[in-house]
Design a protein around this motif. Structure first.
Motif, PDB file in Angstrom:
ATOM      1  N   GLU A 139       0.799  -1.229   0.000  1.00 25.65           N
ATOM      2  CA  GLU A 139       0.000   0.000   0.000  1.00 25.65           C
ATOM      3  C   GLU A 139       0.831   1.278   0.000  1.00 25.65           C
ATOM      4  O   GLU A 139       0.438   2.283  -0.594  1.00 25.65           O
ATOM      5  CB  GLU A 139      -0.934   0.004   1.226  1.00 25.65           C
ATOM      6  CG  GLU A 139      -1.921   1.164   1.224  1.00 25.65           C
ATOM      7  CD  GLU A 139      -2.095   1.815   2.586  1.00 25.65           C
ATOM      8  OE1 GLU A 139      -3.211   2.245   2.858  1.00 25.65           O
ATOM      9  OE2 GLU A 139      -1.113   1.894   3.356  1.00 25.65           O
ATOM     10  N   LYS A 140       1.978   1.294   0.638  1.00 22.45           N
ATOM     11  CA  LYS A 140       2.714   2.536   0.903  1.00 22.45           C
ATOM     12  C   LYS A 140       2.992   3.382  -0.331  1.00 22.45           C
ATOM     13  O   LYS A 140       2.752   4.603  -0.302  1.00 22.45           O
ATOM     14  CB  LYS A 140       4.015   2.223   1.642  1.00 22.45           C
ATOM     15  CG  LYS A 140       4.757   3.475   2.082  1.00 22.45           C
ATOM     16  CD  LYS A 140       5.982   3.143   2.922  1.00 22.45           C
ATOM     17  CE  LYS A 140       6.709   4.413   3.357  1.00 22.45           C
ATOM     18  NZ  LYS A 140       7.887   4.096   4.195  1.00 22.45           N
ATOM     19  N   VAL A 143      -6.733   9.815  -8.642  1.00 22.86           N
ATOM     20  CA  VAL A 143      -7.740   8.779  -8.888  1.00 22.86           C
ATOM     21  C   VAL A 143      -7.116   7.594  -9.618  1.00 22.86           C
ATOM     22  O   VAL A 143      -7.429   6.430  -9.323  1.00 22.86           O
ATOM     23  CB  VAL A 143      -8.922   9.360  -9.702  1.00 22.86           C
ATOM     24  CG1 VAL A 143      -9.825   8.237 -10.218  1.00 22.86           C
ATOM     25  CG2 VAL A 143      -9.729  10.322  -8.838  1.00 22.86           C
ATOM     26  N   SER A 144      -6.210   7.872 -10.543  1.00 20.20           N
ATOM     27  CA  SER A 144      -5.553   6.769 -11.258  1.00 20.20           C
ATOM     28  C   SER A 144      -4.723   5.918 -10.302  1.00 20.20           C
ATOM     29  O   SER A 144      -4.575   4.705 -10.508  1.00 20.20           O
ATOM     30  CB  SER A 144      -4.675   7.316 -12.385  1.00 20.20           C
ATOM     31  OG  SER A 144      -3.526   7.969 -11.881  1.00 20.20           O
ATOM     32  N   ARG A 154      -6.335  -0.798  -6.710  1.00 17.66           N
ATOM     33  CA  ARG A 154      -7.392  -1.813  -6.704  1.00 17.66           C
ATOM     34  C   ARG A 154      -7.095  -2.920  -7.734  1.00 17.66           C
ATOM     35  O   ARG A 154      -7.336  -4.094  -7.464  1.00 17.66           O
ATOM     36  CB  ARG A 154      -8.745  -1.171  -6.990  1.00 17.66           C
ATOM     37  CG  ARG A 154      -9.275  -0.368  -5.815  1.00 17.66           C
ATOM     38  CD  ARG A 154     -10.759  -0.059  -5.934  1.00 17.66           C
ATOM     39  NE  ARG A 154     -11.233   0.517  -4.685  1.00 17.66           N
ATOM     40  CZ  ARG A 154     -11.193   1.815  -4.392  1.00 17.66           C
ATOM     41  NH1 ARG A 154     -10.706   2.672  -5.281  1.00 17.66           N
ATOM     42  NH2 ARG A 154     -11.630   2.255  -3.231  1.00 17.66           N
ATOM     43  N   GLU A 155      -6.597  -2.516  -8.878  1.00 16.02           N
ATOM     44  CA  GLU A 155      -6.250  -3.508  -9.891  1.00 16.02           C
ATOM     45  C   GLU A 155      -5.202  -4.490  -9.375  1.00 16.02           C
ATOM     46  O   GLU A 155      -5.227  -5.676  -9.724  1.00 16.02           O
ATOM     47  CB  GLU A 155      -5.710  -2.806 -11.144  1.00 16.02           C
ATOM     48  CG  GLU A 155      -6.776  -2.056 -11.943  1.00 16.02           C
ATOM     49  CD  GLU A 155      -6.164  -1.203 -13.049  1.00 16.02           C
ATOM     50  OE1 GLU A 155      -4.917  -1.269 -13.218  1.00 16.02           O
ATOM     51  OE2 GLU A 155      -6.924  -0.482 -13.723  1.00 16.02           O
ATOM     52  N   ALA A 180      -4.831  -3.749  -0.276  1.00 15.47           N
ATOM     53  CA  ALA A 180      -5.764  -3.482   0.819  1.00 15.47           C
ATOM     54  C   ALA A 180      -5.598  -2.027   1.248  1.00 15.47           C
ATOM     55  O   ALA A 180      -4.501  -1.620   1.640  1.00 15.47           O
ATOM     56  CB  ALA A 180      -5.493  -4.418   1.989  1.00 15.47           C
ATOM     57  N   PHE A 181      -6.670  -1.251   1.161  1.00 17.30           N
ATOM     58  CA  PHE A 181      -6.608   0.173   1.501  1.00 17.30           C
ATOM     59  C   PHE A 181      -6.603   0.341   3.020  1.00 17.30           C
ATOM     60  O   PHE A 181      -7.535  -0.065   3.706  1.00 17.30           O
ATOM     61  CB  PHE A 181      -7.810   0.920   0.920  1.00 17.30           C
ATOM     62  CG  PHE A 181      -7.677   1.259  -0.538  1.00 17.30           C
ATOM     63  CD1 PHE A 181      -7.221   0.327  -1.455  1.00 17.30           C
ATOM     64  CD2 PHE A 181      -8.022   2.514  -0.997  1.00 17.30           C
ATOM     65  CE1 PHE A 181      -7.103   0.631  -2.808  1.00 17.30           C
ATOM     66  CE2 PHE A 181      -7.916   2.841  -2.345  1.00 17.30           C
ATOM     67  CZ  PHE A 181      -7.444   1.901  -3.247  1.00 17.30           C
TER      68      PHE A 181
END
Length: 232
Positions: A17-18, A37-38, A44-45, A49-50
């Motif tokens: 995630e970092k 946003v990209s 997500r692609e 995990a956010f």
């Protein structure tokens, strides 16, 4: 350079995630919301995990992109859920009223930022009382963040509670003394409270910082006209 590092990091550590979190924050702060946003979409692609901070910055970014009413309500619900989760993490049994004071600083900072964002989202929805409560909560959690005082002061101005607005704007004076909008807000409050000379001093400060500030120029002209009529 940081964005170049982000692309390299994603190539090597695509499931972590970092790098996404760092890149999203950079894009947000420079106003490149589409690029941010990209970043979320690519995360997500790649099945990332956010964590709480990445979730927060997605909410903040999408709010800046002028979402539809339905999208905005979803952002509000997402932010409410995030705030609730962070509070539960701080004190699982919910019995400690001072949990915000005892939690680590980084966690307090994040919760304060979430509450601030929640306040802005409530305000967008014209839920003024909820917005004030959320922003006041942000101030209690992270009192060093003077921008929260500015937001709350503006909320109170729009609610026509000028004394409360002055109180919170005063707390932000050290950080915003060179901001013409800060002095204009103070001047507006003083004007509405009938303190015309003090208001004029604030509007003068506005014009010293930005001589093209239209509303301050109009007030200064009105002030001089009243003085002229009283003299003659």
């Amino acid at each position: 350079e940081a964005i170049y590092d982000y692309h390299r990091a994603v190539e090597i550590f695509g499931g972590y995630e970092k790098p996404y979190r760092i890149a999203a924050k950079i894009f947000f702060f420079v106003g490149q919301y589409e690029d941010a946003v990209s970043v979320f979409e690519r995360a997500r692609e790649n099945g990332v995990a956010f964590g709480p901070e990445l979730r927060l910055y997605e909410i903040k970014t999408r709010r800046k992109r002028k979402p539809s009413k339905e999208e905005h309500r979803k952002l509000l619900k997402d932010c409410q859920a995030l705030a609730e989760e962070l509070e539960k993490e701080a004190e699982p049994d919910g019995q400690n009223p001072d949990f915000r004071d005892s939690r680590p600083e980084a966690q307090r900072e994040l919760l304060g930022e979430v509450c601030c964002t929640l306040g802005l989202l409530y305000w967008d929805e014209k839920k003024a009382d909820a917005a004030v409560r959320a922003m006041a909560d942000a101030i209690r959690i992270s009192p060093a963040h003077k921008e929260y005082r500015m937001f709350l002061g503006e909320f109170y101005i729009r609610k026509e509670n000028y004394r409360a607005a002055l109180l919170h704007l005063g707390e932000a004076a050290e950080a915003y003394g060179d901001d013409p909008a800060f002095h204009y807000s103070r001047g507006l409050c003083l004007q509405r409270l009938g303190r015309k000379n003090e208001a004029f001093e604030e509007f003068t400060q506005v014009l010293e910082l930005d001589d093209a500030y239209r509303d301050a120029n109009e007030y200064a002209a009105d002030y001089y006209w009243e003085k002229y009529k009283d003299t003659y």
